[in-house]
Enzyme design. Sequence first.
Site, mmCIF file in Angstrom:
data_model
loop_
_atom_site.group_PDB
_atom_site.id
_atom_site.type_symbol
_atom_site.label_atom_id
_atom_site.label_comp_id
_atom_site.label_asym_id
_atom_site.label_seq_id
_atom_site.Cartn_x
_atom_site.Cartn_y
_atom_site.Cartn_z
ATOM 1 N N LYS A 84 0.858 -1.178 0.000
ATOM 2 C CA LYS A 84 0.000 0.000 0.000
ATOM 3 C C LYS A 84 0.895 1.228 0.000
ATOM 4 O O LYS A 84 1.878 1.279 0.731
ATOM 5 C CB LYS A 84 -0.904 0.007 1.237
ATOM 6 C CG LYS A 84 -1.953 1.111 1.234
ATOM 7 C CD LYS A 84 -2.801 1.032 2.508
ATOM 8 C CE LYS A 84 -3.938 2.042 2.461
ATOM 9 N NZ LYS A 84 -4.676 2.086 3.753
ATOM 10 N N HIS B 237 -1.759 2.585 16.519
ATOM 11 C CA HIS B 237 -1.037 3.687 15.893
ATOM 12 C C HIS B 237 -1.975 4.561 15.076
ATOM 13 O O HIS B 237 -3.118 4.200 14.801
ATOM 14 C CB HIS B 237 0.106 3.155 15.016
ATOM 15 C CG HIS B 237 -0.331 2.202 13.939
ATOM 16 N ND1 HIS B 237 -0.720 0.895 14.196
ATOM 17 C CD2 HIS B 237 -0.444 2.347 12.597
ATOM 18 C CE1 HIS B 237 -1.033 0.291 13.069
ATOM 19 N NE2 HIS B 237 -0.882 1.166 12.085
ATOM 20 N N HIS C 272 -5.731 2.798 15.048
ATOM 21 C CA HIS C 272 -6.102 1.425 14.702
ATOM 22 C C HIS C 272 -4.916 0.498 14.949
ATOM 23 O O HIS C 272 -3.780 0.946 15.097
ATOM 24 C CB HIS C 272 -6.510 1.331 13.224
ATOM 25 C CG HIS C 272 -5.371 1.574 12.278
ATOM 26 N ND1 HIS C 272 -4.820 2.819 12.069
ATOM 27 C CD2 HIS C 272 -4.648 0.716 11.509
ATOM 28 C CE1 HIS C 272 -3.826 2.734 11.207
ATOM 29 N NE2 HIS C 272 -3.692 1.463 10.855
ATOM 30 N N ASP D 100 -3.239 -3.077 13.037
ATOM 31 C CA ASP D 100 -3.295 -3.758 11.738
ATOM 32 C C ASP D 100 -3.818 -5.172 11.917
ATOM 33 O O ASP D 100 -3.435 -5.862 12.866
ATOM 34 C CB ASP D 100 -1.911 -3.802 11.095
ATOM 35 C CG ASP D 100 -1.430 -2.428 10.651
ATOM 36 O OD1 ASP D 100 -2.240 -1.485 10.633
ATOM 37 O OD2 ASP D 100 -0.219 -2.302 10.337
#
Length: 335
Positions: free
Chosen positions: A202, A277, A221, A223
């Site tokens: 990404k 993070h 959030h 991962d």
Amino acid sequence: MGFLRVQAVAELSATQNDIPEEFIMSKPNRPSSTTFTGPTPDLPVIDLANPDRESVTSAIAEASREWGIFQVVNHGVPEELIKKLQLVGNDFFQLPIEEKEAYAANPSSGSLEGYGTQFDKDLEGKKSWVDFLFHIVWPQSRINYKVWPQNPASYRKVNEEYTKCMLPLVDEMFGNLSISLGLEKGALKEAAGGDEMKYMMKINYYPPCPRPDLALGITPHTDMSTLTIILPDQVPGLQVSKDEHWIDVKYVPNALIVHIGDQIEIMSNGVYKSVLHRTTVNKEKARLSWPLFVEPPEEKEIGPLPQLITGEKPAKYKCKKFKDYQYCKINKLPQ
């Protein structure tokens, strides 16, 4: 299209010194009031060329337990290749909007691959100040080159070279994490799907923002991956939650940032921590980052490894197929 990419919103907002309401975070989440400004410990930086391999393994494990994130240097990715990857990524986002839209993601197809905008709002309905390009880079059988840009011309070659460097690095991370749990070197990788694991590149593009005190590049959030390996640029922006404070991750030249994801936390039964993070934005400069997400196959069942479960240490997490975990995570449902 019916909506504006954040890059276009940024261009309009620059003349007004303001941003649309949907990008303004609520007061408890605004970076201006929540970024910790006191003295903080630095994120661990681990030299993978250290000949004392036990020391490297120990440092990776400790950082994964205490932080859930660390930086690595001497990781085997040539500096020149890093520069090329950054160049072709930045060049893509400087293309005319019509050319970028040729690679637009189509969420209705069930795939997230392609060029897009972070539409998943947070629980308060706020949007993130970021556009992205997203595509699978490994295994070869899963790659859809239709969503890989043809311009810049070297985009494919550079990304394939970078992916080849990532494969042994990911194996090294899995191996060290397994050994520190008292397991065979290949235990965690095998439990996560082995060679069938999916590697997804990404590129996050955070345009300059006239009100960086109010907006976030990506809201807080963890991962859902096993591991995420990030190549940052020199513009600061990544923040991690440590001891209930949001602290800035300092830029280390030529370092890669390794995140522990949810699946490693689950498989280790909570020994390793998936890091919370977020990203901030910059008033003057665009910021880019290149996270590589390493995910289990969709049908793979992920749960705490049986070797780690005892009467004193019962399983803390459910065992479920990764696709079901993914669905709950994306739709913000309980796991």
